[in-house]
Enzyme design. Structure first.
Site, mmCIF file in Angstrom:
data_model
loop_
_atom_site.group_PDB
_atom_site.id
_atom_site.type_symbol
_atom_site.label_atom_id
_atom_site.label_comp_id
_atom_site.label_asym_id
_atom_site.label_seq_id
_atom_site.Cartn_x
_atom_site.Cartn_y
_atom_site.Cartn_z
ATOM 1 N N LYS A 48 4.950 -1.509 6.012
ATOM 2 C CA LYS A 48 4.039 -1.231 6.925
ATOM 3 C C LYS A 48 4.889 -1.307 8.450
ATOM 4 O O LYS A 48 6.005 -1.811 8.272
ATOM 5 C CB LYS A 48 2.800 -1.922 6.878
ATOM 6 C CG LYS A 48 1.995 -1.686 5.595
ATOM 7 C CD LYS A 48 1.389 -0.165 5.975
ATOM 8 C CE LYS A 48 0.546 0.371 4.739
ATOM 9 N NZ LYS A 48 -0.069 -0.570 3.655
HETATM 10 C C1 LIG Z 1 -1.119 -0.431 2.226
HETATM 11 C C2 LIG Z 1 -2.633 -0.147 2.548
HETATM 12 C C3 LIG Z 1 -3.587 -0.907 2.296
HETATM 13 C C4 LIG Z 1 -3.175 -2.266 1.457
HETATM 14 O O1 LIG Z 1 -2.451 -2.893 1.950
HETATM 15 P P1 LIG Z 1 -1.764 -4.348 1.320
HETATM 16 O O2 LIG Z 1 -1.546 -5.153 2.256
HETATM 17 O O3 LIG Z 1 -0.782 -3.618 0.337
HETATM 18 O O4 LIG Z 1 -3.059 -4.609 0.421
HETATM 19 C C5 LIG Z 1 -4.755 -0.487 2.487
HETATM 20 N N1 LIG Z 1 -4.954 0.745 2.803
HETATM 21 C C6 LIG Z 1 -4.050 1.592 3.108
HETATM 22 C C7 LIG Z 1 -4.638 2.593 3.787
HETATM 23 C C8 LIG Z 1 -2.770 1.225 3.251
HETATM 24 O O5 LIG Z 1 -1.698 2.109 3.528
#
Ligand SMILES: *Cc1c(COP(=O)(O)O)cnc(C)c1O
Length: 384
Positions: free
Chosen positions: A184
């Site tokens: 991210k």
């Molecule tokens: C990455 C992601 C999540 C989950 O995030 P985590 O921190 O890995 O639990 C949820 N929704 C979307 C759209 C994502 O891309």
């Protein structure tokens, strides 16, 4: 070509962040404590949110935000089919049924003009995703939510740094959930947070994230704290550690620079790929916004390209270039098909996009030379 494999994403961890992690490890306090407290304050400042609850992941954030709603069997939560499985999984785990609205094929966000036709007496919440860091049309989302008395939980996993009409995602509205997974826009290893303006909601999440204990462990175990506590509800174990916050403190300071670099790289991709008949490029809505460019996701036109998306990804891999797949339409996965009766044809826009979409390499430490390699390899696959 013996150049090293170029991944589609790679986190940038500064020397300061590494030193902070080491200091944390040496400090004698590695789980939730002073670094989490500082990171929480910094996030409040950055987002412009009165309450921020740090967590072990965004999945935990979605789960807890939904649990606080005390959903009952049959209750419905409206979301998009073009998202990561966690968005739908947490709706199911919190006891509700996911109801899907097809996407706008240009923005790849939920088509807000088609939400109202899905609202029933069982609808409890709207759960839009700011896909790739492009904001959903939130004026319309909140207009609908107010009219039908619905909660809004924004899956902002891609959207730290995103702005809608001059306001940061997280600074207004109901509840936003951010992710700090390594792919991210900023990372704490694993991690996430919930932002809200609702004191009672923040309190509930505070209890649910740590066993239902009504006092944080830092207070209990520090000299000034008391060892005693009460359990007021059955909670989970979703707290963030200080080791994670040590990274986050520095990542947050660097976030603006990360987004600027992502934007530069995207502008270059957009410019180079504009004339290629094989690709449909990401396009943006007319309302004012800032795209955080978590992902760069052109669509491969297989009819023109003479190959499908999977073959393109395979060929790139053979040339030592990683790509990503975000996402296949979620309703076509076996669990969702079987449990909720979804089938191909239900959400044609999301299906068409899910079949053609590919994430090209994009990360803040990516060099111009690395981007040249990606583009050169694409030329070698589609000479023109
Ligand atoms: C990455 C992601 C999540 C989950 O995030 P985590 O921190 O890995 O639990 C949820 N929704 C979307 C759209 C994502 O891309």
């Amino acid at each position: 070509m013996s150049e090293a494999f170029l991944p589609f994403s790679r986190p940038f961890i500064s020397r300061e962040a590494i030193d902070e992690v080491v200091s944390c490890l040496e400090s004698g306090w590695i789980t939730t404590g002073p670094r989490v407290a500082q990171f929480t304050e910094d996030l409040k400042q950055y987002l412009g949110a009165p309450y921020v609850m740090t967590l072990s992941s965004a999945t935990a954030g979605l789960h807890l935000a939904l649990l606080t709603m005390k959903l009952e069997p049959g209750d419905e939560v409206i979301t998009t089919p073009l998202t990561f499985a966690a968005t739908l999984n947490t709706i199911v785990l919190a006891g509700a049924r996911p109801v899907l609205v097809d996407i706008d094929p240009h923005t790849l966000n939920m088509d807000v003009s088609r939400i109202e036709e899905k609202i029933t007496s069982k609808t409890r919440a709207l759960l839009p995703v700011h896909f790739a860091g492009l904001p959903v049309d939130l004026d319309e989302i909140y207009r609908i939510a107010n009219q039908y008395q619905l909660r809004v939980i924004e899956d902002a996993a891609h959207a730290i740094g995103t702005e809608y009409k001059g306001k940061k995602i997280g600074s207004f509205g109901d509840t936003q959930v951010f992710s700090f997974h390594p792919n991210k826009n900023m990372t704490t290893g694993e991690g996430g947070c919930v932002a809200t303006r609702d004191a009672a909601l923040a309190k509930q999440i505070g209890l649910l994230r740590f066993h239902g204990i009504d006092r944080e462990s830092w207070n209990r175990f520090s000299k000034s704290g008391s060892q005693d506590y009460d359990i007021v509800l059955p909670g989970l174990k979703y707290n963030m550690m200080d080791i994670q916050a040590a990274l986050g403190l520095h990542q947050l300071k660097e976030l603006e620079g990360f987004i600027e670099r992502r934007t530069e790289l995207v502008n270059r991709y957009q410019e180079v790929l504009r004339d290629w008949p094989q690709w449909i490029l990401p396009s943006e809505p007319s309302f004012s916004h800032r795209h955080a460019w978590h992902l760069y996701t052109p669509l491969l036109q297989e009819e023109v390209a003479g190959m499908d998306r999977n073959e393109f990804m395979e060929r790139m891999k053979n040339k030592n270039i990683g790509t990503g797949l975000h996402y296949r339409a979620v309703h076509l996965y076996p669990y969702y098909r079987d449990q909720f009766g979804f089938q191909r044809g239900d959400f044609p826009q999301a299906e068409a996009v899910g079949d053609r979409i590919v994430s090209l390499p994009l990360f803040p430490s990516m060099t111009d030379a690395e981007q040249d390699r990606v583009i050169d390899m694409m030329y070698s696959i589609f000479p023109h």
